[in-house]
Design an enzyme around this catalytic site. Structure first.
Site, short mmCIF file in Angstrom:
data_model
loop_
_atom_site.label_atom_id
_atom_site.label_comp_id
_atom_site.label_asym_id
_atom_site.label_seq_id
_atom_site.Cartn_x
_atom_site.Cartn_y
_atom_site.Cartn_z
NE ARG A 239 -37.76 62.35 -23.86
CZ ARG A 239 -38.07 63.36 -23.08
NH1 ARG A 239 -39.33 63.54 -22.70
NH2 ARG A 239 -37.15 64.22 -22.67
CD GLU A 268 -42.79 64.13 -29.43
OE1 GLU A 268 -42.17 65.18 -29.17
OE2 GLU A 268 -43.24 63.38 -28.55
CG HIS A 287 -43.27 66.50 -25.89
ND1 HIS A 287 -42.31 65.67 -26.40
CD2 HIS A 287 -42.98 66.60 -24.57
CE1 HIS A 287 -41.48 65.29 -25.46
NE2 HIS A 287 -41.87 65.85 -24.33
#
Length: 321
Positions: A239, A268, A287
């Site tokens: 993360r 993000e 991601h």
């Protein structure tokens, strides 16, 4: 009797929900790419009996206060820092996640990110595409060896173990730090437990695979990067919040570490103008740790099986407790 209403926060293929249509009525946000706005989600949650959501949705106390019929939140991720678990528990709402099914896929991506960063793969590809390759030279885009180096894994859970198995195939020395000793990894993989500080000092590759908690928030800070070798390469596939990004930027600019490979970020998505995206010695990914077609189908299937179990009066398969 009316079938329970399940709201899905992103458009998914009809073939995935078809086997469940006899048991549930489905409604979904009709975009594959754009997240659902918070106010729209709140309105949908008021009517929903079940919610299948992504890590992009903040299922917080404000939203849960509007949940009148909600029995289950099925989160399409292993991590669940996007959900207020305490608030859900207080309302008697079951929360599930999707562990195991994405372990090997995420480990593939993590090790691929390590390799791409170490051997400067993205930089080299851009070098050719930008028509910069005019001659061969002995040290042209020379990177770092991976084989027989030391990997330091922070977070030796399922994914950490899977990354360690890949590292073992490269003859790497495996060091790890975890909240508790992982005796299975030590016995089967020859992994050595170290304190966090010792791991930072000894590892050539530091790989973050820890969940985001109050304790792990910005654990990779200025002091942590200063303890790493100047030749160290930092990989984050967990993360973004476990890293102090400004400290990482300074460490890279000041050559306190050599490079970084990042699949996750504090906020993000990031823009191409983000300082980390502008650095040649940083590989940035959007991601995509578990992003294989096979695994994404398995994750969605597990979410739906959890939902079906709850409405059938059975225990969920992968509850978060």
């Amino acid at each position: 009797m009316q079938k329970p209403l399940i709201f899905i926060t992103r458009k998914i293929p009809d073939e995935i929900i078809k086997p469940y249509e006899n048991h549930f009525q489905f409604k979904m946000w009709q975009s594959e790419d754009e997240p659902i706005p918070k106010d729209v989600l709140i309105e949908e949650v008021k009517r929903a009996d079940g919610l299948l959501c992504l890590i992009t949705e903040q299922v917080d106390e404000e939203l849960l206060q509007q949940a009148r019929h909600l029995k289950i939140i099925a989160n399409m991720a292993v991590g669940f820092d996007n959900i207020d678990i305490k608030a859900a528990n207080e309302k008697g709402i079951i929360v599930t996640n999707t562990p195991d099914v994405l372990t090997e896929t995420t480990a593939d991506l993590t090790f691929a990110l390590l390799m791409a960063t170490a051997r400067r793969i993205t930089e080299a590809s851009n070098y050719v595409k930008q028509d910069k390759w005019k001659h061969w030279a002995p040290f042209l885009l020379a990177g770092s060896d991976i084989h027989h180096k030391t990997i330091g894994i922070v977070g030796m859970g399922r994914i950490g173990e899977a990354v360690a198995r890949r590292a073992k195939g490269f003859g790497m020395e495996i060091k790890y730090h975890n909240r508790s000793r992982n005796e299975q990894a030590e016995a089967e993989l020859g992994a050595t437990y170290l304190s966090f500080d010792a791991l930072l000092r000894e590892a050539d590759y530091i790989v973050s695979l820890i969940p985001l908690t109050d304790e792990s928030k910005e654990i990779f800070n200025e002091q942590a990067f200063q303890k790493m070798k100047r030749s160290a390469i930092f990989i984050n596939a967990s993360r973004g919040g476990v890293v102090d990004e400004q400290a990482l930027i300074r460490a890279l600019k000041n050559e306190e570490i050599t490079a970084a490979g990042l699949d996750v970020f504090t906020e993000e998505p990031i823009a191409s103008t983000h300082p980390l995206a502008q650095m040649e010695n940083v590989v940035c990914l959007p991601h995509i740790g578990s992003a294989s077609m096979e695994t994404r189908y398995k994750m969605l299937s597990l979410c739906l099986r959890n939902i079906q179990a709850v409405f059938s009066g059975e225990k969920p398969i992968t509850p978060i407790t």
